[in-house]
Design a protein around this motif. Structure first.
Motif, PDB file in Angstrom:
ATOM      1  N   LEU A  20       0.868  -0.968   0.124  1.00 26.47           N
ATOM      2  CA  LEU A  20       0.061   0.141   0.262  1.00 26.47           C
ATOM      3  C   LEU A  20       0.956   1.238  -0.312  1.00 26.47           C
ATOM      4  O   LEU A  20       0.990   1.964  -0.667  1.00 26.47           O
ATOM      5  N   GLY A  21       1.941   0.934   0.576  1.00 27.69           N
ATOM      6  CA  GLY A  21       2.828   2.104   1.021  1.00 27.69           C
ATOM      7  C   GLY A  21       3.152   3.205  -0.630  1.00 27.69           C
ATOM      8  O   GLY A  21       4.089   4.038  -1.248  1.00 27.69           O
ATOM      9  N   TYR A  22       3.606   1.913  -1.621  1.00 26.81           N
ATOM     10  CA  TYR A  22       3.433   2.128  -2.911  1.00 26.81           C
ATOM     11  C   TYR A  22       2.394   3.373  -3.747  1.00 26.81           C
ATOM     12  O   TYR A  22       2.656   4.056  -4.120  1.00 26.81           O
ATOM     13  N   GLU A  23       1.617   2.531  -3.070  1.00 27.02           N
ATOM     14  CA  GLU A  23       0.349   3.741  -3.636  1.00 27.02           C
ATOM     15  C   GLU A  23       0.387   4.558  -3.342  1.00 27.02           C
ATOM     16  O   GLU A  23      -0.158   5.595  -3.978  1.00 27.02           O
ATOM     17  N   LEU A  24       0.378   4.588  -1.962  1.00 29.00           N
ATOM     18  CA  LEU A  24      -0.060   6.164  -1.620  1.00 29.00           C
ATOM     19  C   LEU A  24       1.690   7.188  -1.955  1.00 29.00           C
ATOM     20  O   LEU A  24       0.588   8.801  -1.610  1.00 29.00           O
ATOM     21  N   ALA A  25       2.374   6.729  -2.376  1.00 35.82           N
ATOM     22  CA  ALA A  25       3.670   7.577  -2.835  1.00 35.82           C
ATOM     23  C   ALA A  25       3.442   7.981  -4.090  1.00 35.82           C
ATOM     24  O   ALA A  25       3.243   8.907  -4.533  1.00 35.82           O
ATOM     25  N   LEU A  26       2.702   6.960  -5.115  1.00 37.01           N
ATOM     26  CA  LEU A  26       1.354   7.847  -5.984  1.00 37.01           C
ATOM     27  C   LEU A  26       0.627   8.414  -5.733  1.00 37.01           C
ATOM     28  O   LEU A  26       0.974   9.773  -6.852  1.00 37.01           O
ATOM     29  N   ASP A  27      -0.236   8.864  -5.123  1.00 38.87           N
ATOM     30  CA  ASP A  27      -0.875   9.077  -4.940  1.00 38.87           C
ATOM     31  C   ASP A  27      -0.625  10.683  -5.042  1.00 38.87           C
ATOM     32  O   ASP A  27      -0.912  11.748  -5.010  1.00 38.87           O
ATOM     33  N   ALA A  28       0.853  10.369  -3.624  1.00 39.18           N
ATOM     34  CA  ALA A  28       1.142  12.031  -3.592  1.00 39.18           C
ATOM     35  C   ALA A  28       2.499  12.928  -4.474  1.00 39.18           C
ATOM     36  O   ALA A  28       1.524  13.451  -4.587  1.00 39.18           O
ATOM     37  N   LEU A  29       2.799  11.818  -5.450  1.00 46.56           N
ATOM     38  CA  LEU A  29       3.547  12.220  -6.337  1.00 46.56           C
ATOM     39  C   LEU A  29       2.551  12.830  -7.084  1.00 46.56           C
ATOM     40  O   LEU A  29       2.997  13.911  -7.839  1.00 46.56           O
ATOM     41  N   ALA A  30       1.744  12.392  -7.524  1.00 45.48           N
ATOM     42  CA  ALA A  30       0.204  12.613  -8.475  1.00 45.48           C
ATOM     43  C   ALA A  30      -0.417  14.625  -7.954  1.00 45.48           C
ATOM     44  O   ALA A  30      -0.044  15.407  -8.740  1.00 45.48           O
ATOM     45  N   ASN A  31       0.002  14.615  -6.931  1.00 44.32           N
ATOM     46  CA  ASN A  31      -0.348  15.434  -5.688  1.00 44.32           C
ATOM     47  C   ASN A  31       0.426  16.357  -6.219  1.00 44.32           C
ATOM     48  O   ASN A  31       0.215  17.668  -6.836  1.00 44.32           O
ATOM     49  N   MET A  32       1.711  15.679  -6.342  1.00 51.73           N
ATOM     50  CA  MET A  32       2.606  17.220  -6.221  1.00 51.73           C
ATOM     51  C   MET A  32       3.185  17.729  -8.256  1.00 51.73           C
ATOM     52  O   MET A  32       3.512  18.984  -8.023  1.00 51.73           O
ATOM     53  N   LEU A  33       3.002  16.725  -8.036  1.00 51.88           N
ATOM     54  CA  LEU A  33       3.210  16.622 -10.197  1.00 51.88           C
ATOM     55  C   LEU A  33       1.952  17.906 -11.149  1.00 51.88           C
ATOM     56  O   LEU A  33       1.991  18.343 -11.518  1.00 51.88           O
ATOM     57  N   ASN A  34       0.665  17.327  -9.724  1.00 53.41           N
ATOM     58  CA  ASN A  34      -0.901  18.168 -10.310  1.00 53.41           C
ATOM     59  C   ASN A  34      -0.174  19.470 -10.148  1.00 53.41           C
ATOM     60  O   ASN A  34      -1.087  20.748 -10.566  1.00 53.41           O
ATOM     61  N   SER A  35       0.145  19.434  -8.756  1.00 52.72           N
ATOM     62  CA  SER A  35       0.430  21.278  -8.417  1.00 52.72           C
ATOM     63  C   SER A  35       1.227  22.105  -8.706  1.00 52.72           C
ATOM     64  O   SER A  35       1.732  23.489  -8.540  1.00 52.72           O
ATOM     65  N   ALA A  36       2.537  22.021  -9.690  1.00 50.31           N
ATOM     66  CA  ALA A  36       3.461  22.189  -9.908  1.00 50.31           C
ATOM     67  C   ALA A  36       3.612  22.672 -10.829  1.00 50.31           C
ATOM     68  O   ALA A  36       2.333  23.246 -11.741  1.00 50.31           O
TER      69      ALA A  36
END
Ligand code: DQA
Length: 150
Positions: free
Chosen positions: A134-150
């Motif tokens: 699940l940690g990998y999925e959470l990390a993907l979530d976090a990165l998608a957030n970061m990339l979208n708000s960049a």
């Protein structure tokens, strides 16, 4: 359609190819292929692509991190035992200068004292540990957030 702009490079270090049979009382029964499939599903939902790799060799991981700026927008890394030893991986991550999330299946802070030190945390935007695949999925979530708000 995923391209370099929204591809996440997911790197796995030594012994993670043995998941499923490796110390299941610590790492559970999921194989690395199971985790890759979870990541692929999560990434599809988020509209990002993944490039999922594993190596037992420190130098190969360094080479992949050096190449990351040419093929990916961010990195998720579970460096396995190199987490606790590798200044080379830390230096490579600093040089790549991409968003980085560090993942560990186990809670490295609840284990042997030597696992509590992570060299690569010095180059990570965040770290997720203790949640298995699940940690990998959470990390993907976090990165998608970061990339979208960049
Ligand atoms: C690990 C934790 C490390 O201490 C260990 O050497 C691994 C796996 C984890 O995912 O929990 O290989 O990174």
């Amino acid at each position: 359609m995923a391209d370099m702009v929204n591809t996440v490079l997911i790197l796995n270090g030594p012994n993670l190819n043995m998941l499923g049979t490796r110390e299941p009382e610590i790492y559970g029964s999921q194989t690395l292929a199971d985790i890759e499939a979870l990541c692929a599903g999560q990434a599809e939902g988020l509209g990002v692509g993944i490039d999922f790799r594993q190596s037992n060799a420190e130098g190969e991981l360094v080479d992949w991190i050096q190449g990351a700026p040419d093929c990916a927008a961010a990195i998720i890394i579970n460096a396995g035992a190199y987490t606790h030893t590798s200044v080379a991986l830390l230096d490579a991550l600093r040089t790549a200068n991409l968003p980085v999330i560090e993942v560990h299946l186990s809670n490295i802070h609840r284990r042997e004292a030597y696992r509590s030190t992570s060299y690569i945390s010095q180059a990570s935007d965040g770290m997720i540990c203790g949640f298995g695949g699940l940690g990998y999925e959470l990390a993907l979530d976090a990165l998608a957030n970061m990339l979208n708000s960049a």
